[in-house]
Design a protein around this motif. Structure first.
Motif, short mmCIF file in Angstrom:
data_model
loop_
_atom_site.label_atom_id
_atom_site.label_comp_id
_atom_site.label_asym_id
_atom_site.label_seq_id
_atom_site.Cartn_x
_atom_site.Cartn_y
_atom_site.Cartn_z
N TYR A 155 0.82 -1.21 0.00
CA TYR A 155 0.00 0.00 0.00
C TYR A 155 0.86 1.27 0.00
CZ TYR A 155 -3.11 3.58 1.94
OH TYR A 155 -3.81 4.74 2.16
N GLN A 163 -1.79 -1.82 -6.49
CA GLN A 163 -2.36 -2.68 -5.44
C GLN A 163 -3.29 -3.73 -6.03
OE1 GLN A 163 -4.06 0.06 -2.49
NE2 GLN A 163 -2.29 1.38 -2.84
N TRP A 166 -1.10 -6.37 -7.58
CA TRP A 166 -0.55 -7.22 -6.53
C TRP A 166 -1.62 -8.20 -6.03
CZ3 TRP A 166 3.82 -8.74 -4.26
CH2 TRP A 166 4.99 -8.01 -4.49
N LEU A 231 -5.33 -6.30 1.50
CA LEU A 231 -5.32 -5.34 0.40
C LEU A 231 -6.73 -4.95 -0.01
CD1 LEU A 231 -2.43 -6.61 -1.91
CD2 LEU A 231 -2.55 -4.40 -0.73
#
Length: 384
Positions: A155, A163, A166, A231
């Motif tokens: 982050y 993000q 990911w 996340l």
């Protein structure tokens, strides 16, 4: 209005309330439902009681959602906890913070993670140390700390687009590892408790004992998709925190609901190829529970922060603001049942035998709430 950080307060009451609602079920709420199911036999309570047990392996119950929901909430909190630092630094988003400021954040995050790992081991019985071979190192709090830490690193160093990349990579990568890497004696893609790659790596890499002898639900490899759960929360917090033209708080709640439905459906579709499994923290589990978490959070956000109906949530708020305290206490560090019986035992025995366990369970909750209210009134909060 530009797509910049909002100047709204850095704390969502709905987030504290949802955290408390989540924690309520494992501190004593589940026992109330179990006892009501036994006492009444009513189909609703029987069904609810069944939902307050973990699935044995594949599948899903509400109880399987409690842990990932807590991690999701921790993720939502991060953008709000960093809001003031971002504003003081004069930047638009956390990834643009100066390197010196990030290093301070890394150190603080690492301390928090180490503290949670240690507290988790204490809940596991570390203070009753009975040899390394009888010590369990993985824990619920440890996973929260690790997943939140690595999610936080992502982050702090990527944009929203990064993000999402990911998150996608973690879920697809975990699926590929679990399905394609062979396990000695079992082969590839064997998703059983003893034959999965996750379980095999736990047996090789983790010292001490595992939760299920051949497998640990808070093991090494399954921490990767758990980062994805954190996340999802961080992306949600960022979405709420930023002001966008034409999107007020009410519309944000609607959009969260829509996103929740999409994620849950994707999780159900992936379930056909990679089963929803809390113990493996499968990628389909991340999407499905992430979607349900979004839906539940959207309801709390809409009712409490948008409409402003707050009073009903106060018991959940005081639980949520000291969630780690009550978690550790309820996990065996405090005998609430003994105290409740000392205070309410005489009253409990006046009831018909079949209803005595119900009142006993309710009395435990009352004692816990009194303790939490005392801590709340005296501004005593465990900050990790």
């Amino acid at each position: 209005m530009s797509n910049t950080l909002s100047t709204r307060p850095a704390r969502l009451l709905s987030l504290d309330a949802l955290r408390g609602f989540d924690m309520f079920w494992i501190m004593s709420g589940d026992q109330i439902i179990h006892e009501l199911a036994k006492a009444t036999g009513w189909p609703l309570f029987v069904w609810l009681s069944g939902q307050l047990h973990h699935t044995v392996w594949n599948g899903f119950t509400f109880y399987d959602m409690i842990f990932p929901l807590f991690l999701f909430i921790a993720g939502v909190s991060m953008p709000y906890s960093l809001q003031k630092k971002v504003q003081l630094a004069g930047v638009d988003s956390p990834e643009l913070l100066p390197a010196a400021e990030k290093r301070k954040l890394y150190a603080s995050m690492l301390r928090r993670t180490i503290t949670l790992v240690i507290l988790g081991m204490i809940v596991n019985g570390l203070l009753k140390f009975n040899g390394l071979e009888n010590t369990r190192f993985p824990s619920v709090l440890g996973r929260i700390g690790l997943a939140w830490f690595f999610g936080g690193l992502i982050y702090l160093n990527t944009t929203v687009r990064g993000q999402i990349i990911w998150l996608t990579g973690l879920l697809l990568g975990y699926w590929a590892l679990m399905m394609w890497v062979p396990v000695p004696g079992y082969g590839a893609g064997v998703l059983t408790m003893d034959g999965s790659l996750e379980s095999y790596l736990d047996r090789i890499l983790l010292p001490g004992k595992l939760h299920d002898k051949v497998h640990d639900p808070e093991g090494v490899l399954s921490t990767l998709p758990a980062i994805g759960t954190a996340l999802l929360g961080m992306l949600t917090g960022t979405f709420l925190q930023r002001d966008r033209p034409g999107i007020d708080m009410r519309k944000k709640a609607y959009l969260l609901c829509a996103a929740g439905v999409v994620l849950a459906v994707l999780g159900l579709l992936w379930n056909r190829f990679f089963p929803i499994n809390k113990r493996l923290w499968s990628s389909s589990f991340v999407l499905y529970v992430g979607g349900l978490s979004l839906l539940l959070f959207a309801v709390f956000y809409y009712v409490i922060d948008v409409i402003g109906w707050k009073r009903w949530a106060f018991p959940f708020v005081i639980i949520g603001m000291n969630s780690i305290v009550i978690y550790m206490a309820a996990e065996g560090m405090v005998n609430f049942a003994h105290t409740a019986n000392y205070i309410f035992g005489g009253l409990i025995h006046l009831l018909p035998v079949i209803w005595q366990p119900v009142l006993a369970a309710v009395s435990v909750t009352l004692i816990q709430l009194v303790l939490l209210y005392f801590l709340y009134r005296n501004k005593l909060f465990l900050k990790v």
